[in-house]
Each structure stands twice: as structure tokens, then as C-alpha cells.
Scaffold this motif. Structure first.
Motif, mmCIF file in Angstrom:
data_model
loop_
_atom_site.group_PDB
_atom_site.id
_atom_site.type_symbol
_atom_site.label_atom_id
_atom_site.label_comp_id
_atom_site.label_asym_id
_atom_site.label_seq_id
_atom_site.Cartn_x
_atom_site.Cartn_y
_atom_site.Cartn_z
ATOM 1 N N ILE A 114 -1.644 -8.022 23.929
ATOM 2 C CA ILE A 114 -2.320 -7.092 23.017
ATOM 3 C C ILE A 114 -1.314 -6.090 22.442
ATOM 4 O O ILE A 114 -1.318 -5.815 21.245
ATOM 5 N N ILE A 115 -0.445 -5.584 23.315
ATOM 6 C CA ILE A 115 0.579 -4.640 22.835
ATOM 7 C C ILE A 115 1.462 -5.326 21.790
ATOM 8 O O ILE A 115 1.745 -4.771 20.729
ATOM 9 N N ALA A 116 1.837 -6.579 22.082
ATOM 10 C CA ALA A 116 2.643 -7.331 21.111
ATOM 11 C C ALA A 116 1.877 -7.532 19.811
ATOM 12 O O ALA A 116 2.454 -7.486 18.727
ATOM 13 N N SER A 117 0.551 -7.732 19.924
ATOM 14 C CA SER A 117 -0.247 -7.980 18.714
ATOM 15 C C SER A 117 -0.289 -6.747 17.806
ATOM 16 O O SER A 117 -0.366 -6.873 16.585
ATOM 17 N N TYR A 118 -0.220 -5.545 18.413
ATOM 18 C CA TYR A 118 -0.158 -4.322 17.586
ATOM 19 C C TYR A 118 1.112 -4.341 16.739
ATOM 20 O O TYR A 118 1.084 -4.042 15.550
ATOM 21 N N PHE A 119 2.230 -4.715 17.374
ATOM 22 C CA PHE A 119 3.490 -4.755 16.633
ATOM 23 C C PHE A 119 3.452 -5.840 15.561
ATOM 24 O O PHE A 119 3.943 -5.670 14.454
ATOM 25 N N TYR A 120 2.846 -6.988 15.925
ATOM 26 C CA TYR A 120 2.850 -8.118 15.009
ATOM 27 C C TYR A 120 1.913 -7.888 13.817
ATOM 28 O O TYR A 120 2.295 -8.095 12.668
ATOM 29 N N PHE A 121 0.701 -7.454 14.080
ATOM 30 C CA PHE A 121 -0.290 -7.363 13.002
ATOM 31 C C PHE A 121 -0.238 -6.041 12.247
ATOM 32 O O PHE A 121 -0.797 -5.917 11.177
ATOM 33 N N TRP A 122 0.367 -5.025 12.810
ATOM 34 C CA TRP A 122 0.369 -3.724 12.150
ATOM 35 C C TRP A 122 1.640 -3.447 11.363
ATOM 36 O O TRP A 122 1.809 -2.372 10.815
ATOM 37 N N GLN A 123 2.561 -4.403 11.369
ATOM 38 C CA GLN A 123 3.707 -4.204 10.488
ATOM 39 C C GLN A 123 3.307 -4.720 9.103
ATOM 40 O O GLN A 123 2.537 -5.667 8.983
ATOM 41 N N SER A 124 3.833 -4.083 8.080
ATOM 42 C CA SER A 124 3.441 -4.524 6.746
ATOM 43 C C SER A 124 4.183 -5.807 6.404
ATOM 44 O O SER A 124 5.384 -5.934 6.654
ATOM 45 N N THR A 125 3.437 -6.740 5.874
ATOM 46 C CA THR A 125 4.051 -8.021 5.531
ATOM 47 C C THR A 125 4.585 -7.969 4.101
ATOM 48 O O THR A 125 3.937 -7.418 3.219
ATOM 49 N N PRO A 126 5.769 -8.522 3.860
ATOM 50 C CA PRO A 126 6.275 -8.527 2.489
ATOM 51 C C PRO A 126 5.434 -9.460 1.628
ATOM 52 O O PRO A 126 4.943 -10.485 2.102
ATOM 53 N N ALA A 127 5.242 -9.061 0.394
ATOM 54 C CA ALA A 127 4.458 -9.894 -0.512
ATOM 55 C C ALA A 127 5.366 -10.903 -1.188
ATOM 56 O O ALA A 127 6.561 -10.666 -1.365
ATOM 57 N N HIS A 128 4.809 -12.041 -1.563
ATOM 58 C CA HIS A 128 5.586 -13.057 -2.277
ATOM 59 C C HIS A 128 5.116 -13.226 -3.719
ATOM 60 O O HIS A 128 5.835 -13.735 -4.549
ATOM 61 N N TYR A 129 3.893 -12.800 -3.968
ATOM 62 C CA TYR A 129 3.323 -12.994 -5.295
ATOM 63 C C TYR A 129 2.589 -11.727 -5.738
ATOM 64 O O TYR A 129 2.189 -10.912 -4.920
ATOM 65 N N ALA A 130 2.424 -11.616 -7.050
ATOM 66 C CA ALA A 130 1.618 -10.544 -7.597
ATOM 67 C C ALA A 130 0.619 -11.144 -8.574
ATOM 68 O O ALA A 130 0.971 -12.022 -9.366
ATOM 69 N N VAL A 131 -0.634 -10.707 -8.468
ATOM 70 C CA VAL A 131 -1.669 -11.165 -9.394
ATOM 71 C C VAL A 131 -1.929 -10.032 -10.375
ATOM 72 O O VAL A 131 -2.321 -8.938 -9.975
ATOM 73 N N VAL A 132 -1.668 -10.284 -11.643
ATOM 74 C CA VAL A 132 -1.845 -9.249 -12.666
ATOM 75 C C VAL A 132 -3.099 -9.587 -13.462
ATOM 76 O O VAL A 132 -3.229 -10.698 -13.984
ATOM 77 N N LYS A 133 -4.004 -8.607 -13.535
ATOM 78 C CA LYS A 133 -5.250 -8.854 -14.260
ATOM 79 C C LYS A 133 -5.399 -7.865 -15.401
ATOM 80 O O LYS A 133 -5.110 -6.669 -15.240
ATOM 81 N N SER A 134 -5.827 -8.390 -16.515
ATOM 82 C CA SER A 134 -6.056 -7.560 -17.690
ATOM 83 C C SER A 134 -7.227 -8.156 -18.455
ATOM 84 O O SER A 134 -7.377 -9.384 -18.495
ATOM 85 N N PRO A 135 -8.074 -7.311 -19.055
ATOM 86 C CA PRO A 135 -9.205 -7.873 -19.807
ATOM 87 C C PRO A 135 -8.746 -8.596 -21.077
ATOM 88 O O PRO A 135 -9.495 -9.354 -21.660
ATOM 89 N N GLN A 136 -7.516 -8.351 -21.490
ATOM 90 C CA GLN A 136 -7.038 -8.916 -22.754
ATOM 91 C C GLN A 136 -6.419 -10.301 -22.597
ATOM 92 O O GLN A 136 -6.140 -10.959 -23.581
ATOM 93 N N GLN A 137 -6.145 -10.708 -21.372
ATOM 94 C CA GLN A 137 -5.541 -12.035 -21.187
ATOM 95 C C GLN A 137 -5.905 -12.602 -19.825
ATOM 96 O O GLN A 137 -6.479 -11.912 -18.988
ATOM 97 N N ASN A 138 -5.556 -13.867 -19.617
ATOM 98 C CA ASN A 138 -5.868 -14.501 -18.336
ATOM 99 C C ASN A 138 -5.038 -13.870 -17.224
ATOM 100 O O ASN A 138 -3.963 -13.319 -17.482
#
Lengths: 129, 182
Positions: free
Chosen positions: A25-49
Motif C-alpha cells: 500500500i505504501i508503495a502504491s501511494y508512491f506509484y499512483f500519486w506521482q504525476s504521469t507524463p502525458a504523451h498526447y494532447a487533445v485540442v478541441k475547438s468549436p470551429q474545427q474537428n
């Protein structure tokens, strides 16, 4: 209920399991509470897909929004607004974003950017009933 | 009336054995506890004392795994019907938790030498229960990686409630030791 009485309820395997679980459980705090780096970004706009941006591909993206063109810069696994036709430039001042789950947006230009570690977005946010 | 006499004949063929009575009695107890527990407020979604599962654990130790399986599944289905959550996400998660903890209990139960006491079994069941629920929630209802941020907190709660539940079952087993069959 005295203490020795309580301890006698545990078998040796129970004690090992208890401490092993606690360590896990202690290990799980370290594992799940670190921020994960993102690999993708989803950009949304009403003017385009919706635009799917690979953060490992350094590039400048121009996104058409409600007021005009916003510019997003991708560099070193990070993304930020570099230009936007909005008044307060809060989107630009929010700087670089690199953590999975982070969201930034230019509200006047109605453009949102959501960072994710997955290569595709699920079809829905959540189901509740 | 040929039809009603036919039904009567079939009904006579169903004989309720001692095992059935045990299953019915323990399932009724588990359902009652489940219903009472569902009215308790919870500070964090998913955290419950899991008292209904203690009935499953008690039945496992006193009467074996197959009886525990019956009691647990009847409890999940009947309680969800009574609460109106049958086939809802709540039900799916409840069922996933019950099946996972039964599977883990089954494995621990056939371990050579039966090394685990009630506390160990209770911890194993609680951890399996909550893990299965979080995975089910992720796969079916909230497909967002942030959901796993909750997992350490839920596992901590499971270890605490599992340990106390196991102590409780140990005490109940001690007190009902003289009873040959409850």
C-alpha cells in the motif's frame, strides 16, 4: 481484550500478509500519486474537428477558435499557448503543461487542450445512473 | 386439475436439505447487514466497513467454500433487488467485488496447511474486493487513469477494515465454537 490476546489471533501467515500488504500500500501511494507524463494532447475547438497532437513531435500548431487563430507550441513533451487573440492572455501565462490529465484552455477563443497518456480518448467520460 | 397436480408433484420432489437451510439463514443475515450498511454515510465513495462480507468469511470457515459462494452471490443479487440497483453500475461493482474475494478466498482455502487465519483471509478478501471494484469501475464506467489515484486510499481502508473484520470473525468463531451447527 488484552494485547497479547489480540496478537494471538494472528497466525504467522496473517502477520506476514499484514506487513506485506502494508508495504504494498505504501508503495502504491508512491506509484499512483506521482504525476504521469502525458504523451498526447487533445485540442478541441468549436470551429474545427478535435486535434490529436503527439507531444513527442516538436511542432507549432495553429488552431482556429471563436475569435481567431491560437498558436500552440509543442516542445520536449510539453505544450503551451504561445499566441491567442484573447484579451487577458491567461492561456499563455499558464505556461508549459506536461502532466497526464492536465487541462488548459483559452476560454474567450473557446479552445481546450487536454493532456493524456493514452493514444486514444474513450468514447465517454463516465457512466452514472 | 392435471396442471396443479403436476406442479404439486414437482414441488414435492424439491427437498430442502440442511445445507439449503444454512444457505438461506446466512444469506438472510448477510442481506440484512448489507441493507443496513447501505444506509451508512461514506466520506469517500467506495469505503464501507464490509460487514456483510464477514458473513461470507464466517460461512467459509465453518461450512466451506461452496456454501460461502452461495451465500455471497445470493446476498449480492437479493440486496441489489431490494435496493433497486440490480444490473446498475453499483450492482456490477458489488458482483465483481464478491466474485474476486470469493476467488481469492477459494485459493487461500485450498493452500496446503491452511496457513491463513480469519484475519489473513479477511485481509485477502478485502483487498481483492476493492481492487476488483476499482478495475471494474475503470473498465466499464469511468475510463480515466485518474481513477487509480483513489486506489492507495481504498487499499488502506481495505487493510484496516479487513483486519478489524478478521478480528471480529475470530471472536465470533470463538463464541460459537460450542455450537455444532448454526
Amino acid at each position: 481484550m488484552n494485547h497479547s490476546g489480540l496478537a494471538s489471533l494472528f497466525t504467522i501467515a496473517d502477520k506476514i500478509l499484514f506487513f506485506f500488504s502494508a508495504a504494498l500500500i505504501i508503495a502504491s501511494y508512491f506509484y499512483f500519486w506521482q504525476s504521469t507524463p502525458a504523451h498526447y494532447a487533445v485540442v478541441k475547438s468549436p470551429q474545427q474537428n478535435a486535434l490529436f497532437i503527439d507531444l513527442n513531435d516538436p511542432k507549432v500548431h495553429n488552431v482556429k477558435g471563436h475569435l481567431g487563430i491560437s498558436t500552440l507550441k509543442v516542445h520536449d513533451g510539453q505544450i503551451r499557448f504561445t499566441a491567442s487573440p484573447c484579451k487577458n492572455k491567461i492561456c499563455i501565462q499558464s505556461g508549459w503543461h506536461q502532466h497526464g490529465g492536465a487541462i488548459t484552455a483559452c476560454l474567450p477563443n473557446r479552445i481546450s487542450v487536454q493532456l493524456t497518456s493514452q493514444s486514444s480518448t474513450p468514447g465517454y467520460d463516465a457512466i452514472i445512473f | 386439475m392435471p396442471l396443479s397436480s403436476n406442479i404439486q408433484k414437482n414441488l414435492n420432489r424439491i427437498s430442502l436439505g440442511h445445507k439449503d437451510q444454512l444457505i438461506a439463514g446466512f444469506a438472510a443475515l448477510a442481506i440484512t447487514i448489507h441493507l443496513l450498511e447501505s444506509t451508512l454515510p461514506s466520506p469517500i465513495p467506495g469505503i464501507k466497513p464490509g460487514l456483510a462480507n464477514l458473513v461470507t468469511l464466517y460461512v467459509l470457515i465453518r461450512h466451506g467454500w461452496s456454501l460461502a459462494l452461495n451465500v455471497s452471490l445470493i446476498r449480492v443479487i437479493a440486496a441489489s433487488l431490494l435496493l433497486g440497483s440490480f444490473l446498475s453500475p453499483t450492482f456490477a461493482m458489488s458482483l465483481a467485488g464478491a466474485v474476486a474475494s470469493l476467488a481469492v478466498l477459494g485459493l487461500a482455502w485450498i493452500c496446503p496447511g491452511k496457513p491463513f487465519g480469519p484475519i489473513g483471509l479477511s485481509i485477502l478478501a478485502a483487498m481483492a474486493h476493492i481492487s476488483a471494484q476499482v478495475i471494474t469501475a475503470y473498465l466499464l464506467f469511468i475510463p480515466h487513469a485518474s481513477l487509480f489515484t483513489l486506489l492507495p486510499i481504498l487499499l488502506t481502508a481495505a487493510l484496516i477494515s479487513g483486519t478489524f473484520g478478521g478480528i471480529l470473525v475470530s471472536k465470533i468463531l470463538e463464541r460459537t465454537h460450542d455450537l455444532t451447527d448454526t
